[in-house]
Design an enzyme around this catalytic site. Structure first.
Site, PDB file in Angstrom:
ATOM      1  N   ASP A  28       0.827  -1.208   0.000  1.00 11.85           N
ATOM      2  CA  ASP A  28       0.000   0.000   0.000  1.00 11.85           C
ATOM      3  C   ASP A  28       0.865   1.264   0.000  1.00 11.85           C
ATOM      4  O   ASP A  28       1.972   1.249   0.536  1.00 11.85           O
ATOM      5  CB  ASP A  28      -0.882  -0.034   1.260  1.00 11.85           C
ATOM      6  CG  ASP A  28      -2.137   0.794   1.087  1.00 11.85           C
ATOM      7  OD1 ASP A  28      -2.306   1.416   0.024  1.00 11.85           O
ATOM      8  OD2 ASP A  28      -2.945   0.822   2.030  1.00 11.85           O
ATOM      9  N   HIS A  45       2.847   3.666  -8.824  1.00 12.41           N
ATOM     10  CA  HIS A  45       2.619   2.241  -9.123  1.00 12.41           C
ATOM     11  C   HIS A  45       3.830   1.640  -9.850  1.00 12.41           C
ATOM     12  O   HIS A  45       4.202   0.502  -9.609  1.00 12.41           O
ATOM     13  CB  HIS A  45       1.351   2.066  -9.961  1.00 12.41           C
ATOM     14  CG  HIS A  45       0.093   2.408  -9.207  1.00 12.41           C
ATOM     15  ND1 HIS A  45      -0.154   1.945  -7.931  1.00 12.41           N
ATOM     16  CD2 HIS A  45      -0.986   3.169  -9.540  1.00 12.41           C
ATOM     17  CE1 HIS A  45      -1.334   2.406  -7.513  1.00 12.41           C
ATOM     18  NE2 HIS A  45      -1.847   3.155  -8.477  1.00 12.41           N
ATOM     19  N   LEU A 139      11.223 -20.181  -5.374  1.00 10.00           N
ATOM     20  CA  LEU A 139      10.110 -19.440  -4.769  1.00 10.00           C
ATOM     21  C   LEU A 139       8.882 -19.421  -5.692  1.00 10.00           C
ATOM     22  O   LEU A 139       9.019 -19.293  -6.907  1.00 10.00           O
ATOM     23  CB  LEU A 139      10.583 -18.009  -4.483  1.00 10.00           C
ATOM     24  CG  LEU A 139       9.591 -17.031  -3.858  1.00 10.00           C
ATOM     25  CD1 LEU A 139      10.347 -16.062  -2.936  1.00 10.00           C
ATOM     26  CD2 LEU A 139       8.798 -16.230  -4.872  1.00 10.00           C
TER      27      LEU A 139
HETATM   28  C1  FPP Z   1      -1.925   0.312  -3.225  1.00  3.37           C
HETATM   29  O1  FPP Z   1      -1.460   1.626  -3.298  1.00  3.37           O
HETATM   30  C2  FPP Z   1      -1.420  -0.460  -4.329  1.00  3.37           C
HETATM   31  C3  FPP Z   1      -2.186  -1.036  -5.291  1.00  3.37           C
HETATM   32  C4  FPP Z   1      -3.666  -0.940  -5.331  1.00  3.37           C
HETATM   33  C5  FPP Z   1      -1.575  -1.778  -6.388  1.00  3.37           C
HETATM   34  C6  FPP Z   1      -0.371  -2.606  -6.066  1.00  3.37           C
HETATM   35  C7  FPP Z   1       0.459  -2.638  -7.278  1.00  3.37           C
HETATM   36  C8  FPP Z   1       1.802  -2.711  -7.335  1.00  3.37           C
HETATM   37  C9  FPP Z   1       2.660  -2.895  -6.161  1.00  3.37           C
HETATM   38  C10 FPP Z   1       2.524  -2.587  -8.631  1.00  3.37           C
HETATM   39  C11 FPP Z   1       2.037  -3.442  -9.729  1.00  3.37           C
HETATM   40  C12 FPP Z   1       1.919  -4.886  -9.401  1.00  3.37           C
HETATM   41  C13 FPP Z   1       2.534  -5.873 -10.083  1.00  3.37           C
HETATM   42  C14 FPP Z   1       2.241  -7.286  -9.772  1.00  3.37           C
HETATM   43  C15 FPP Z   1       3.485  -5.580 -11.137  1.00  3.37           C
HETATM   44  P1  FPP Z   1      -2.525   2.782  -3.414  1.00  3.37           P
HETATM   45  O2  FPP Z   1      -2.680   3.139  -4.829  1.00  3.37           O
HETATM   46  O3  FPP Z   1      -3.813   2.399  -2.740  1.00  3.37           O
HETATM   47  O4  FPP Z   1      -1.804   3.927  -2.606  1.00  3.37           O
HETATM   48  P2  FPP Z   1      -2.483   5.042  -1.690  1.00  3.37           P
HETATM   49  O5  FPP Z   1      -3.234   4.328  -0.596  1.00  3.37           O
HETATM   50  O6  FPP Z   1      -1.314   5.800  -1.192  1.00  3.37           O
HETATM   51  O7  FPP Z   1      -3.373   5.839  -2.580  1.00  3.37           O
END
Ligand code: FPP
Length: 248
Positions: A28, A45, A139
């Protein structure tokens, strides 16, 4: 590609016997990381995707057997289309480049979730990468994509109900083991440790059944800033805990 890493294995050696077998991650804070820098969320992201690759490679190096990452939840469709598209694009890119970027690491990639709602491109790419890495013995990286814990349990209930109606299952045989075997994670041990970044202390519909006895570790660090040092902190905290599984 293997990471050289600023954090040597020596530090972990003393306690290597008690490593979590399976680490689940809710990465997150990508959006906040980008906002704080005055950049679009998509940049956060992208950085998050890079950190994920490094964390997975490092987990593989230190001997973790399973990592499950919450890449896109069934609720994430509520985000603006541009953000959904950018996340899906990054996930596609991650899979497409997995061969090159994870090469030599013997990592097996699996994607779990309701894949029917995904683009045609992703629906083609996912089986390709899963097949390509199927015989890897290192893994196992589970990428949870269009995943929701409640919907996964409902899906298992439908499968079992159908089996019962069609005479393949007897009602009295429906137990925890049978339900586990109908989840996307069938055959994979439950997570020992769940890591969530960016200060939120919620499970957010992730691996609801599987995390019944997982140890939780939360940090204020935003996912794009998550380092090997943070991972080791989480693992060391896990190693100090007494797991009782309801016993004394
Ligand atoms: C949460 O941050 C993150 C996500 C909803 C997406 C997770 C994605 C990645 C780590 C990168 C792409 C994944 C792969 C498998 C390549 P948020 O957007 O909710 O952040 P915020 O809470 O600060 O708004």
């Amino acid at each position: 590609m293997l990471l050289s890493g600023r954090f040597s294995m020596r530090k972990l050696k003393t306690n290597k016997g008690n490593l979590p077998l399976h680490i689940a991650i809710i990465p997150d804070g990508n959006g906040r990381w980008a906002n704080r820098r005055g950049m679009p969320r998509s940049v956060g992201h992208r950085e998050g995707s890079r950190v994920l690759r490094d964390v997975v490679l490092y987990c593989s190096e230190i001997g973790i057997k399973y990592v499950t990452v919450y890449a896109f939840s069934t609720e994430n469709w509520k985000r603006p289309k541009s953000e959904v598209d950018s996340l899906m694009g990054l996930i596609y890119e991650f899979l497409e480049k997995a061969e090159e970027e994870l090469s030599g690491s013997n990592i097996r990639i699996r994607v779990i979730g309701d894949l029917q709602a995904l683009s045609g491109e992703l629906q083609k790419e996912i089986p390709r990468v899963m097949e390509l890495t199927r015989s890897n013995t290192g893994l196992v990286l589970n990428i949870a994509l269009n995943y929701g814990g409640r919907s996964e349990i409902a899906r298992a209930a439908r499968i079992i109900a159908k089996d019962a109606i069609e005479g393949r299952t007897v009602i009295d045989d429906i137990n925890e083991e049978l339900i586990s075997s109908k989840l996307y994670t069938s055959g994979i041990p439950d997570p020992d440790l769940l890591i969530r970044t960016a200060g939120e202390k919620r499970i957010s519909n992730f691996l609801l059944w599987q995390c019944a006895y997982s140890e939780m570790w939360y940090t204020d660090v935003l996912w794009p800033d998550f380092s090997k040092k943070d991972l080791l902190k989480a693992i060391r905290s896990y190693q100090k805990r007494k797991r009782k599984f309801g016993g004394i």
